[in-house]
Design an enzyme around this catalytic site. Structure first.
Site, PDB file in Angstrom:
ATOM      1  N   GLY A   1       0.846  -1.351   0.115  1.00  0.00           N
ATOM      2  CA  GLY A   1       0.032  -0.046   0.011  1.00  0.00           C
ATOM      3  C   GLY A   1       0.808   1.198   0.015  1.00  0.00           C
TER       4      GLY A   1
ATOM      5  N   HIS B   1      -5.071   2.467   7.141  1.00  0.00           N
ATOM      6  CA  HIS B   1      -3.586   2.911   7.286  1.00  0.00           C
ATOM      7  C   HIS B   1      -3.200   3.866   6.120  1.00  0.00           C
ATOM      8  CE1 HIS B   1       0.990   1.865   7.725  1.00  0.00           C
ATOM      9  NE2 HIS B   1       0.823   2.424   6.549  1.00  0.00           N
ATOM     10  N   GLU B   2      -3.708   3.463   5.038  1.00  0.00           N
ATOM     11  CA  GLU B   2      -3.179   4.601   4.011  1.00  0.00           C
ATOM     12  C   GLU B   2      -4.275   5.778   4.106  1.00  0.00           C
ATOM     13  OE1 GLU B   2      -0.733   4.051   2.271  1.00  0.00           O
ATOM     14  OE2 GLU B   2      -0.688   1.854   2.675  1.00  0.00           O
TER      15      GLU B   2
ATOM     16  N   HIS C   1      -2.575   8.385   6.207  1.00  0.00           N
ATOM     17  CA  HIS C   1      -1.455   9.118   5.542  1.00  0.00           C
ATOM     18  C   HIS C   1      -2.027  10.383   5.099  1.00  0.00           C
ATOM     19  CE1 HIS C   1       2.143   6.717   5.613  1.00  0.00           C
ATOM     20  NE2 HIS C   1       1.479   5.722   5.328  1.00  0.00           N
TER      21      HIS C   1
ATOM     22  N   GLN D   1       3.483   9.950   0.366  1.00  0.00           N
ATOM     23  CA  GLN D   1       4.711   9.120   0.386  1.00  0.00           C
ATOM     24  C   GLN D   1       5.629   9.434  -0.777  1.00  0.00           C
ATOM     25  OE1 GLN D   1       2.150   5.367   1.925  1.00  0.00           O
ATOM     26  NE2 GLN D   1       4.256   5.277   2.839  1.00  0.00           N
TER      27      GLN D   1
ATOM     28  N   CYS E   1       5.297   0.089   7.341  1.00  0.00           N
ATOM     29  CA  CYS E   1       5.142   1.370   6.497  1.00  0.00           C
ATOM     30  C   CYS E   1       6.276   1.440   5.579  1.00  0.00           C
ATOM     31  CB  CYS E   1       4.835   2.664   7.063  1.00  0.00           C
ATOM     32  SG  CYS E   1       4.231   4.011   6.199  1.00  0.00           S
ATOM     33  N   LEU E   2       6.093   1.912   4.272  1.00  0.00           N
ATOM     34  CA  LEU E   2       7.221   2.203   3.437  1.00  0.00           C
ATOM     35  C   LEU E   2       7.895   3.352   3.951  1.00  0.00           C
ATOM     36  CD1 LEU E   2       6.037   1.123   0.057  1.00  0.00           C
ATOM     37  CD2 LEU E   2       7.876  -0.279   1.476  1.00  0.00           C
TER      38      LEU E   2
END
Ligand code: Y12
Ligand code: CO
Length: 171
Positions: free
Chosen positions: A45, A137-138, A141, A50, A95-96
């Site tokens: 994701g 989660h996304e 962001h 990001q 998370c990236l």
């Protein structure tokens, strides 16, 4: 094109993303680049912020039952809104933008999301299991929030200590 991923503690990650108004080629190129970037980093994701683009766009590509990520399963959610949520679940998230750190986070178990596709067509989708977690989660962001902000005081303190040490070692 693979884009650079913004990582913690870059303040850009605190940005509140703006609604998408133009469903044009610029948006399509960004979504294509986000997919390439996410796959390149073994992610499932990614939100536009990001890759330093403060717009309400996110992608999710969960692995299937054979643990394969197929492009045909790719979800692109533009201007998503959670319109219903139920239950509670805990999952060890990563998370990236916070690489190599995983921790338990509590979220709703089920959500209904209203969103647009890349052409501006509106949909609704019911999400459970891993998809419900990924969507929440996304979407955090897009509000400028990271999963580490949901940790207990002690876990957050421990994370900050480990992260500072890691950043020092990198120098
Ligand atoms: C459940 C929980 C969280 C999400 C959000 C999406 N998260 C990710 O895609 C995280 C991916 C990730 C990948 C990593 O690997 C590399 O960077 C190569 C990583 O770092 C390492 O472990 C080295 C950290 C996170 C969706 C569903
Ligand atoms: Co993330």
């Amino acid at each position: 094109m693979i884009r650079e991923i913004v990582t913690y503690p870059n303040k850009l990650l605190k940005t509140r993303s703006k609604s998408v108004e133009q469903f044009d080629q610029t948006l399509h190129t960004l979504l294509d680049d986000m997919y390439e970037t996410m796959i390149n980093k073994n992610g499932i994701g990614l939100a536009a912020i990001q890759v330093a683009e403060p717009i309400c766009a996110l992608i999710i590509n969960l692995p299937d039952e054979d643990d394969k990520q197929k492009k045909e399963d790719l979800l692109e959610l533009i201007n998503p809104e959670i319109i219903e949520m139920e239950g509670s679940t805990i999952y060890k998230e990563g998370c990236l933008s916070v690489p190599q750190y995983y921790e338990d986070v509590q979220r709703a178990e089920w959500v209904r999301v209203r969103y647009c596709d890349r052409f501006g067509k509106q949909y609704e989708m019911e999400c459970d299991e891993l998809l419900a977690i990924a969507v929440q989660h996304e979407m955090d962001h897009l509000k400028g929030e990271l999963f580490i902000e949901k940790l207990s005081y002690l876990k957050r303190k421990k994370f900050e200590k480990e992260w500072k040490k890691r950043l020092k070692e990198k120098k």
